[in-house]
Design a protein around this motif. Structure first.
Motif, PDB file in Angstrom:
ATOM      1  N   LYS A 177      -4.263   4.229  61.507  1.00  0.00           N
ATOM      2  CA  LYS A 177      -3.307   5.407  60.895  1.00  0.00           C
ATOM      3  C   LYS A 177      -1.992   4.358  60.582  1.00  0.00           C
ATOM      4  O   LYS A 177      -1.466   4.641  59.183  1.00  0.00           O
TER       5      LYS A 177
ATOM      6  N   VAL B 282      -1.962   2.388  56.948  1.00  0.00           N
ATOM      7  CA  VAL B 282      -1.704   3.282  56.006  1.00  0.00           C
ATOM      8  C   VAL B 282      -0.365   3.694  55.783  1.00  0.00           C
ATOM      9  O   VAL B 282       0.327   3.638  54.818  1.00  0.00           O
ATOM     10  N   THR B 283       0.267   4.631  56.822  1.00  0.00           N
ATOM     11  CA  THR B 283       1.479   4.966  56.873  1.00  0.00           C
ATOM     12  C   THR B 283       2.415   3.800  56.733  1.00  0.00           C
ATOM     13  O   THR B 283       3.596   4.089  56.102  1.00  0.00           O
TER      14      THR B 283
ATOM     15  N   THR C 220      -8.645  -0.455  50.314  1.00  0.00           N
ATOM     16  CA  THR C 220      -7.539   0.658  50.735  1.00  0.00           C
ATOM     17  C   THR C 220      -6.418   0.038  50.547  1.00  0.00           C
ATOM     18  O   THR C 220      -5.451   0.687  50.129  1.00  0.00           O
TER      19      THR C 220
ATOM     20  N   LEU D 135      -3.198   1.018  48.063  1.00  0.00           N
ATOM     21  CA  LEU D 135      -1.818   1.615  48.360  1.00  0.00           C
ATOM     22  C   LEU D 135      -0.738   0.886  48.125  1.00  0.00           C
ATOM     23  O   LEU D 135       0.302   1.302  48.216  1.00  0.00           O
TER      24      LEU D 135
ATOM     25  N   ASP E 239     -10.766   5.302  56.837  1.00  0.00           N
ATOM     26  CA  ASP E 239      -9.392   4.273  56.978  1.00  0.00           C
ATOM     27  C   ASP E 239      -8.480   4.287  55.694  1.00  0.00           C
ATOM     28  O   ASP E 239      -7.520   3.679  55.479  1.00  0.00           O
ATOM     29  N   GLY E 240      -8.605   5.421  54.766  1.00  0.00           N
ATOM     30  CA  GLY E 240      -7.670   5.644  53.955  1.00  0.00           C
ATOM     31  C   GLY E 240      -8.282   5.796  52.423  1.00  0.00           C
ATOM     32  O   GLY E 240      -7.579   6.105  51.430  1.00  0.00           O
TER      33      GLY E 240
ATOM     34  N   VAL F 133      -8.440   9.300  50.882  1.00  0.00           N
ATOM     35  CA  VAL F 133      -7.231   9.526  50.381  1.00  0.00           C
ATOM     36  C   VAL F 133      -6.697   9.003  49.242  1.00  0.00           C
ATOM     37  O   VAL F 133      -6.244   9.495  48.244  1.00  0.00           O
ATOM     38  N   ILE F 134      -6.911   7.628  48.978  1.00  0.00           N
ATOM     39  CA  ILE F 134      -6.203   7.114  47.765  1.00  0.00           C
ATOM     40  C   ILE F 134      -7.050   7.146  46.433  1.00  0.00           C
ATOM     41  O   ILE F 134      -6.588   7.273  45.395  1.00  0.00           O
TER      42      ILE F 134
ATOM     43  N   VAL G  83      -1.786  11.825  53.454  1.00  0.00           N
ATOM     44  CA  VAL G  83      -2.252  11.131  54.603  1.00  0.00           C
ATOM     45  C   VAL G  83      -2.022  11.842  55.981  1.00  0.00           C
ATOM     46  O   VAL G  83      -2.748  11.984  56.893  1.00  0.00           O
TER      47      VAL G  83
ATOM     48  N   MET H 276      -5.449  12.094  57.688  1.00  0.00           N
ATOM     49  CA  MET H 276      -5.871  10.894  58.420  1.00  0.00           C
ATOM     50  C   MET H 276      -6.585  11.137  59.650  1.00  0.00           C
ATOM     51  O   MET H 276      -7.534  10.445  60.078  1.00  0.00           O
TER      52      MET H 276
ATOM     53  N   SER I 297     -10.051  12.041  59.115  1.00  0.00           N
ATOM     54  CA  SER I 297     -10.859  11.080  58.515  1.00  0.00           C
ATOM     55  C   SER I 297     -11.088   9.913  59.874  1.00  0.00           C
ATOM     56  O   SER I 297     -12.155   9.717  59.748  1.00  0.00           O
TER      57      SER I 297
END
Length: 281
Positions: free
Chosen positions: A108, A111-112, A135, A139, A164-165, A168-169, A243, A247, A250
Motif C-alpha cells: 500500500k 502506491v500511496t 504500476t 503512477l 498492487d495498484g 486502480v490506475i 486508492v 487497495m 485489492s
C-alpha cells in the motif's frame, strides 16, 4: 538541459542526502535540482525482490524530503525499467504465505507514497515495465518511453490478482473496457501503442529519450515551483480517493490468490519454461 546518464551513477553523488546512503537497489544522481533515481536490482530486468519492495515503500518519502531537488526522474538500470516480481521471491511466498502477508502494508505504501510526493516525478521508461513495475511507471506524473519498451500487467499469468495498484490506475488512464482487457489477459503493449491510447505520454526513438525527458524537465523548471507541486497535489486527489477505496481489498484478494494451486503451477511452469497445467483451483 543536459541529462546525466543514470546508468553511470555508481552510488550517491557528492553531497547526496544521507537518507539515500542505505539503499542497495537504487542509484541516485543529480544535475542541479533534478534528482534521478535509478532502479538497479540484481539480474537483467530489475525484478522486484524483498529488498527492492522494501526500498520502494520508502524511497518516495525520502525523495519528498530531499531539500536539494525539485524534480524527480525515475528510471531503470540496463535494458529494463522494472519487469515485475522476481520468480525466486515468488517461490518463497508460495512456500511460506506469511512472506506475502507481511508485505501488505508496504504494498500500500508504495502506491500511496508515490501519489503523495509533491515533486513532479517523470518516468524515463527505458525498457520493459511489467506488473508492479508497470504500476509504478503509470503512477508517475509524466511517462516518456523508449519506443522499443513494452508495458503491461501480467499478474494473472502468474496466478495473482492485479492487486498492487494496477486495478486502480489502468482504468483511470484508458477507461474500464480497455483496462479490463489488458488486466485480464496480461498482454503487454508496445510503447507507441501505449502512447496512442493514452496509457503513457510519449514514445520516442532510443536516441531521443534523454532529449525528450530534458525538454519536459525544462518546461517544468520554467514554471514557479509551488504552482507546479500543488497543481500535481490537487490533480492526484481523485487517484488517492480511489486508492483509499480499493487497495485494502485489492491486496487481500492478491494474498488469497497466492494460496491457490494454479498460482503455484503458473510460477513453476514459468521457472521451468514449460506450459502451465492449470487445474482451475
Amino acid at each position: 538541459m543536459k541529462m546525466q546518464a543514470p546508468d553511470n551513477a555508481a552510488g550517491p553523488a557528492r553531497g547526496e542526502s544521507m537518507a539515500f546512503d542505505s539503499y542497495e537497489r537504487f542509484r541516485f544522481s543529480r544535475e542541479g535540482r533534478v534528482l534521478t533515481a535509478t532502479i538497479a536490482a540484481p539480474g537483467p530486468v530489475n525484478g522486484v525482490d524483498a529488498l527492492l519492495h522494501d526500498e520502494l515503500a520508502r524511497v518516495f518519502t525520502d525523495l519528498q524530503h530531499d531539500p536539494e531537488s525539485d524534480i524527480i526522474i525515475l528510471t531503470g538500470h540496463g535494458r529494463a525499467f522494472c519487469a515485475g516480481g522476481d520468480f525466486d521471491w515468488f517461490a518463497e511466498q508460495i512456500a511460506d504465505p506469511r512472506k506475502f502477508r507481511d508485505i501488505g502494508w508496504d504494498a500500500k505504501r508504495i502506491v500511496t507514497s508515490l501519489l503523495d510526493i509533491e515533486k513532479p516525478v517523470i518516468c524515463r521508461l527505458n525498457g520493459a515495465a511489467a506488473g508492479l513495475g508497470a504500476t509504478i511507471a503509470l503512477l508517475c506524473d509524466i511517462i516518456i518511453a523508449d519506443e522499443n519498451a513494452v508495458i503491461g500487467d501480467p499478474h494473472v499469468k502468474v496466478g495473482l490478482v492485479a492487486g498492487d495498484g494496477g486495478a486502480v490506475i489502468w482504468p483511470q488512464l484508458i477507461g474500464y473496457a480497455r483496462a479490463k482487457e489488458y488486466l485480464l489477459t496480461g498482454d503487454l503493449l508496445k510503447a507507441p501503442e501505449a502512447a496512442r491510447i493514452g496509457l503513457i505520454n510519449h514514445a520516442v526513438p532510443t536516441d531521443q529519450l534523454d532529449a525528450k525527458v530534458a525538454e519536459i524537465v525544462g518546461k517544468l523548471q520554467a514554471n514557479p515551483r509551488w504552482a507546479v507541486r500543488w497543481t500535481k497535489t490537487i490533480t492526484n486527489q481523485p487517484l488517492k480517493a480511489a486508492v483509499a477505496q480499493m487497495m485494502d481489498a485489492s491486496i487481500a484478494y492478491e494474498m488469497m490468490s497466492n494460496l491457490t494451486a494454479d498460482r503455484a503451477e503458473a510460477v513453476a511452469a514459468m521457472r521451468e519454461r514449460r506450459p502451465a497445467k492449470l487445474s482451475g483451483e
